[in-house]
Design a protein around this motif. Structure first.
Motif, PDB file in Angstrom:
ATOM      1  N   HIS A 175      23.796 -21.079  16.675  1.00 46.10           N
ATOM      2  CA  HIS A 175      23.255 -19.964  15.908  1.00 46.10           C
ATOM      3  C   HIS A 175      22.738 -20.490  14.583  1.00 46.10           C
ATOM      4  CE1 HIS A 175      24.921 -16.647  18.458  1.00 46.10           C
ATOM      5  NE2 HIS A 175      25.683 -17.656  18.861  1.00 46.10           N
ATOM      6  N   LEU A 176      21.780 -19.814  14.020  1.00 46.30           N
ATOM      7  CA  LEU A 176      21.190 -20.234  12.751  1.00 46.30           C
ATOM      8  C   LEU A 176      21.655 -19.322  11.629  1.00 46.30           C
ATOM      9  CD1 LEU A 176      19.100 -22.258  11.508  1.00 46.30           C
ATOM     10  CD2 LEU A 176      17.451 -20.388  11.659  1.00 46.30           C
ATOM     11  N   ASP A 177      22.241 -19.936  10.602  1.00 43.87           N
ATOM     12  CA  ASP A 177      22.513 -19.204   9.370  1.00 43.87           C
ATOM     13  C   ASP A 177      21.181 -19.136   8.621  1.00 43.87           C
ATOM     14  OD1 ASP A 177      23.242 -18.231   6.929  1.00 43.87           O
ATOM     15  OD2 ASP A 177      24.462 -19.955   6.342  1.00 43.87           O
ATOM     16  N   GLU A 178      20.542 -17.995   8.685  1.00 46.93           N
ATOM     17  CA  GLU A 178      19.175 -17.905   8.178  1.00 46.93           C
ATOM     18  C   GLU A 178      19.104 -18.043   6.666  1.00 46.93           C
ATOM     19  OE1 GLU A 178      16.432 -15.210   9.953  1.00 46.93           O
ATOM     20  OE2 GLU A 178      17.776 -14.782  11.627  1.00 46.93           O
ATOM     21  N   ARG A 179      20.185 -17.770   5.981  1.00 44.08           N
ATOM     22  CA  ARG A 179      20.167 -17.924   4.529  1.00 44.08           C
ATOM     23  C   ARG A 179      20.086 -19.388   4.129  1.00 44.08           C
ATOM     24  NH1 ARG A 179      24.226 -14.851   0.321  1.00 44.08           N
ATOM     25  NH2 ARG A 179      23.142 -15.438  -1.595  1.00 44.08           N
ATOM     26  N   GLN A 180      20.875 -20.232   4.793  1.00 44.24           N
ATOM     27  CA  GLN A 180      20.860 -21.662   4.506  1.00 44.24           C
ATOM     28  C   GLN A 180      19.961 -22.444   5.448  1.00 44.24           C
ATOM     29  OE1 GLN A 180      24.905 -23.151   4.536  1.00 44.24           O
ATOM     30  NE2 GLN A 180      25.229 -22.564   2.421  1.00 44.24           N
ATOM     31  N   GLN A 181      19.436 -21.777   6.483  1.00 39.59           N
ATOM     32  CA  GLN A 181      18.643 -22.452   7.498  1.00 39.59           C
ATOM     33  C   GLN A 181      19.433 -23.611   8.099  1.00 39.59           C
ATOM     34  OE1 GLN A 181      15.293 -21.644   8.765  1.00 39.59           O
ATOM     35  NE2 GLN A 181      16.237 -19.788   7.928  1.00 39.59           N
ATOM     36  N   ARG A 182      20.643 -23.307   8.515  1.00 40.50           N
ATOM     37  CA  ARG A 182      21.568 -24.333   8.996  1.00 40.50           C
ATOM     38  C   ARG A 182      22.100 -23.947  10.366  1.00 40.50           C
ATOM     39  NH1 ARG A 182      26.552 -26.339   5.115  1.00 40.50           N
ATOM     40  NH2 ARG A 182      26.590 -28.521   5.780  1.00 40.50           N
ATOM     41  N   LEU A 183      22.029 -24.866  11.309  1.00 39.65           N
ATOM     42  CA  LEU A 183      22.539 -24.622  12.656  1.00 39.65           C
ATOM     43  C   LEU A 183      24.063 -24.664  12.664  1.00 39.65           C
ATOM     44  CD1 LEU A 183      20.089 -26.815  14.755  1.00 39.65           C
ATOM     45  CD2 LEU A 183      20.178 -24.315  14.731  1.00 39.65           C
ATOM     46  N   HIS A 184      24.671 -23.786  13.454  1.00 36.81           N
ATOM     47  CA  HIS A 184      26.127 -23.748  13.608  1.00 36.81           C
ATOM     48  C   HIS A 184      26.474 -23.656  15.086  1.00 36.81           C
ATOM     49  CE1 HIS A 184      25.927 -22.635   9.369  1.00 36.81           C
ATOM     50  NE2 HIS A 184      27.243 -22.764   9.267  1.00 36.81           N
ATOM     51  N   LEU A 185      27.559 -24.335  15.474  1.00 41.39           N
ATOM     52  CA  LEU A 185      28.155 -24.167  16.787  1.00 41.39           C
ATOM     53  C   LEU A 185      29.146 -23.014  16.691  1.00 41.39           C
ATOM     54  CD1 LEU A 185      28.596 -25.262  19.719  1.00 41.39           C
ATOM     55  CD2 LEU A 185      30.513 -26.586  18.759  1.00 41.39           C
ATOM     56  N   ALA A 236      28.919 -18.687  -3.346  1.00 39.00           N
ATOM     57  CA  ALA A 236      27.966 -17.566  -3.334  1.00 39.00           C
ATOM     58  C   ALA A 236      26.979 -17.683  -4.487  1.00 39.00           C
ATOM     59  CB  ALA A 236      28.721 -16.240  -3.409  1.00 39.00           C
ATOM     60  N   THR A 237      27.467 -18.109  -5.656  1.00 42.96           N
ATOM     61  CA  THR A 237      26.586 -18.293  -6.803  1.00 42.96           C
ATOM     62  C   THR A 237      25.557 -19.388  -6.531  1.00 42.96           C
ATOM     63  OG1 THR A 237      28.328 -17.605  -8.336  1.00 42.96           O
ATOM     64  CG2 THR A 237      26.516 -18.876  -9.258  1.00 42.96           C
ATOM     65  N   LEU A 238      26.004 -20.485  -5.962  1.00 40.62           N
ATOM     66  CA  LEU A 238      25.095 -21.589  -5.638  1.00 40.62           C
ATOM     67  C   LEU A 238      24.071 -21.168  -4.594  1.00 40.62           C
ATOM     68  CD1 LEU A 238      27.660 -24.537  -5.482  1.00 40.62           C
ATOM     69  CD2 LEU A 238      25.979 -24.120  -7.274  1.00 40.62           C
ATOM     70  N   GLU A 239      24.525 -20.430  -3.595  1.00 35.57           N
ATOM     71  CA  GLU A 239      23.608 -19.982  -2.549  1.00 35.57           C
ATOM     72  C   GLU A 239      22.548 -19.039  -3.111  1.00 35.57           C
ATOM     73  OE1 GLU A 239      26.331 -18.320   0.208  1.00 35.57           O
ATOM     74  OE2 GLU A 239      26.688 -20.206   1.272  1.00 35.57           O
ATOM     75  N   SER A 240      22.973 -18.164  -4.028  1.00 36.54           N
ATOM     76  CA  SER A 240      22.013 -17.238  -4.638  1.00 36.54           C
ATOM     77  C   SER A 240      20.984 -17.999  -5.460  1.00 36.54           C
ATOM     78  CB  SER A 240      22.764 -16.230  -5.518  1.00 36.54           C
ATOM     79  OG  SER A 240      23.617 -15.423  -4.753  1.00 36.54           O
ATOM     80  N   ALA A 241      21.455 -18.987  -6.218  1.00 38.96           N
ATOM     81  CA  ALA A 241      20.531 -19.780  -7.027  1.00 38.96           C
ATOM     82  C   ALA A 241      19.575 -20.570  -6.154  1.00 38.96           C
ATOM     83  CB  ALA A 241      21.325 -20.730  -7.941  1.00 38.96           C
ATOM     84  N   GLU A 242      20.119 -21.126  -5.063  1.00 37.31           N
ATOM     85  CA  GLU A 242      19.270 -21.911  -4.147  1.00 37.31           C
ATOM     86  C   GLU A 242      18.215 -21.021  -3.480  1.00 37.31           C
ATOM     87  OE1 GLU A 242      18.056 -23.726  -0.324  1.00 37.31           O
ATOM     88  OE2 GLU A 242      19.214 -21.896  -0.638  1.00 37.31           O
ATOM     89  N   ALA A 243      18.621 -19.817  -3.081  1.00 38.99           N
ATOM     90  CA  ALA A 243      17.678 -18.896  -2.441  1.00 38.99           C
ATOM     91  C   ALA A 243      16.594 -18.474  -3.413  1.00 38.99           C
ATOM     92  CB  ALA A 243      18.428 -17.674  -1.920  1.00 38.99           C
ATOM     93  N   GLY A 244      16.974 -18.316  -4.689  1.00 40.00           N
ATOM     94  CA  GLY A 244      15.993 -17.898  -5.680  1.00 40.00           C
ATOM     95  C   GLY A 244      14.981 -18.946  -6.033  1.00 40.00           C
ATOM     96  N   HIS A 245      15.282 -20.211  -5.692  1.00 31.97           N
ATOM     97  CA  HIS A 245      14.338 -21.298  -6.003  1.00 31.97           C
ATOM     98  C   HIS A 245      13.740 -21.926  -4.768  1.00 31.97           C
ATOM     99  CE1 HIS A 245      16.480 -20.931  -9.826  1.00 31.97           C
ATOM    100  NE2 HIS A 245      15.440 -21.533 -10.362  1.00 31.97           N
ATOM    101  N   THR A 246      13.900 -21.268  -3.611  1.00 31.84           N
ATOM    102  CA  THR A 246      13.321 -21.777  -2.383  1.00 31.84           C
ATOM    103  C   THR A 246      11.946 -21.173  -2.176  1.00 31.84           C
ATOM    104  OG1 THR A 246      15.492 -22.049  -1.373  1.00 31.84           O
ATOM    105  CG2 THR A 246      13.595 -21.985   0.114  1.00 31.84           C
ATOM    106  N   PRO A 247      10.888 -21.989  -1.984  1.00 30.94           N
ATOM    107  CA  PRO A 247       9.556 -21.434  -1.788  1.00 30.94           C
ATOM    108  C   PRO A 247       9.520 -20.455  -0.636  1.00 30.94           C
ATOM    109  CG  PRO A 247       9.441 -23.813  -2.101  1.00 30.94           C
ATOM    110  CD  PRO A 247      10.886 -23.446  -1.968  1.00 30.94           C
ATOM    111  N   GLY A 248       8.838 -19.342  -0.842  1.00 33.48           N
ATOM    112  CA  GLY A 248       8.660 -18.369   0.214  1.00 33.48           C
ATOM    113  C   GLY A 248       9.774 -17.371   0.303  1.00 33.48           C
ATOM    114  N   ARG A 249      10.771 -17.473  -0.587  1.00 34.71           N
ATOM    115  CA  ARG A 249      11.888 -16.545  -0.527  1.00 34.71           C
ATOM    116  C   ARG A 249      11.788 -15.536  -1.649  1.00 34.71           C
ATOM    117  NH1 ARG A 249      16.841 -18.101   2.681  1.00 34.71           N
ATOM    118  NH2 ARG A 249      16.083 -19.791   3.913  1.00 34.71           N
TER     119      ARG A 249
END
Length: 422
Positions: free
Chosen positions: A89-99, A409-422
């Protein structure tokens, strides 16, 4: 390692994982394959006539426990065969595959499933040609699109088949592994490449599937593959995250407070079976004098002697893992130190120590503290693993697990805010 079935005097390890989540998230009845695989001779599974260790995980639920098993298998000498039936499955927020694991849910995927790059990174440390993965996977819609674009990651040779999600409220069977198990059990001892082709044909062929034909997987395009090798981000890249002080292990802010003093791990110098005090003193003296390369070389020499005498996962080997974590801290490599302290905690748990054991708690506390000193990109990469470990080993201070989740959660929010297209 592609010629499983031809035999060798070298020993080996086989790790078999079959897991599917419950409820509506289930896409595969993965457990169906364990019976057929159990009937295959270990010499056929491992491709060796030597002694073979077999580990079977049926519907595991804890990501940290599964990672510990993978790391232990990766550290074992000889050949390694990893067989996995399950779903990605894909964690769409991090774009990371998970088993997905037995208790995985879509809403808490990053905490209840196993990041695929953790598996691949653990196996990538092994010698070239010593590891083979055999996979029968189904991907959800988002993961399927990601796989078509980027593959499964770097590491060992891959055989198997990945299929897209079935129709609504339908599940698939691990037909590829079922066919391969039959061929392994009843067919001649021919190279895995030939058995693989036979299993693919019997499982429905190549059309509409991603077939893995034994080539080393392509380089991962996502940043998680290279976070520890990338330069630090610009000072203002994570300004939002840095405006807020990092929570301490008890959930309180640490800004403006001096970090607690560090000492060499107590275990290595005092616990029975730990490194001799003279050797440890020499290693730490070199590190504290800034001769980090020399310290690492001395530690590697001593650790190698212990591994040859006692084996991977032994008490003394675990103490030297702690020493390497301390050396990384002294060298200013907080992310590496955090990673090694988590590995030490895993090793203590694998030795049978309970989650409230003082050595386990100390290792997790130190990993937590080093994580707080780690740059945001690396901290985001390590945060999911630490969060899972903290849930299992909360320690003596209330709020430690919540503090990890809060910073993550804080890091993820900051990363999402600086990801192109988000």
């Amino acid at each position: 390692m592609g010629k499983i079935g031809e035999g060798s005097a070298v020993g080996g390890t086989v790790l078999m994982v079959a897991v599917s989540p419950a409820g509506r998230m289930r896409l595969m009845d993965a457990g169906d394959v364990l019976g057929p695989l159990a009937a295959v001779g270990t010499d056929r599974l491992a491709g060796t006539d030597g002694a073979v260790s077999v580990v079977e995980l049926a519907d595991p639920a804890d990501p940290q426990a599964v990672l510990t098993r993978v790391r232990t298998a990766a550290a074992a000498p000889g050949r390694l065969t990893v067989v996995i039936a399950g779903q990605l499955h894909l964690d769409e927020r991090q774009q990371r595959l998970h088993l997905a694991l037995a208790r995985s849910t879509p809403a808490a995927l990053r905490y209840t499933a196993l990041p695929w790059d953790w598996v691949m990174d653990a196996l990538a440390t092994r010698p070239p040609g010593a590891t083979t993965m055999v996979l029968d996977l189904v991907a959800d819609a988002a993961a399927w699109q990601r796989l078509r674009a980027g593959g499964l990651g770097t590491g060992p040779r891959l055989f198997g088949r990945v299929v897209p999600p079935p129709g609504r409220r339908r599940t698939v069977r691990p037909d590829y592994l079922m066919a391969l198990a039959t061929a392994w059990r009843t067919g001649p001892a021919i190279p895995l490449e030939a058995l693989h082709e036979q299993a693919v044909a019997e499982a429905g062929g190549r059309e509409g599937a991603l077939v893995l034909d034994g080539s080393p997987p392509a380089h991962r395009p996502d940043r998680f593959a290279t976070a520890d090798r990338q330069p630090d981000p610009s000072p203002d890249h994570y300004a939002t995250a840095r405006r807020q002080p990092d929570p301490g292990p008890d959930g309180s802010a640490t800004a403006g407070r001096q970090a607690p003093p560090h000492r060499a791990p107590a275990g290595p110098s005092t616990a029975p079976g730990g490194p001799p005090e003279a050797v440890l003193a020499e290693v730490l003296a070199a590190a504290r004098a800034g001769r980090h390369t020399e310290a690492a070389a001395l530690a590697a020499l001593a650790e190698g002697q212990v591994l040859r005498a006692d084996g991977v996962g032994s008490v003394r080997a675990t103490h030297w893992l702690e020493v390497r974590a301390e050396l990384a801290r002294l060298a200013g490599e907080a992310g590496r130190s955090c990673e090694l302290w988590m590995a030490a905690a895993d090793a203590h748990l694998a030795l049978g120590r309970p989650a409230d054991d003082e050595q386990v708690v100390a290792a997790v506390d130190r990993a937590h503290h080093q994580w707080q000193q780690t740059d945001p990109v690396r901290a985001l990469d390590l945060g999911g693993q630490l969060a899972a470990l903290r849930e299992h080993v909360p320690g003596h201070r209330p709020g430690a697990a919540a503090a990890v989740r809060a910073r993550l959660a804080t890091l993820e929010s900051a990363e999402a805010g600086h990801t192109p297209g988000r």
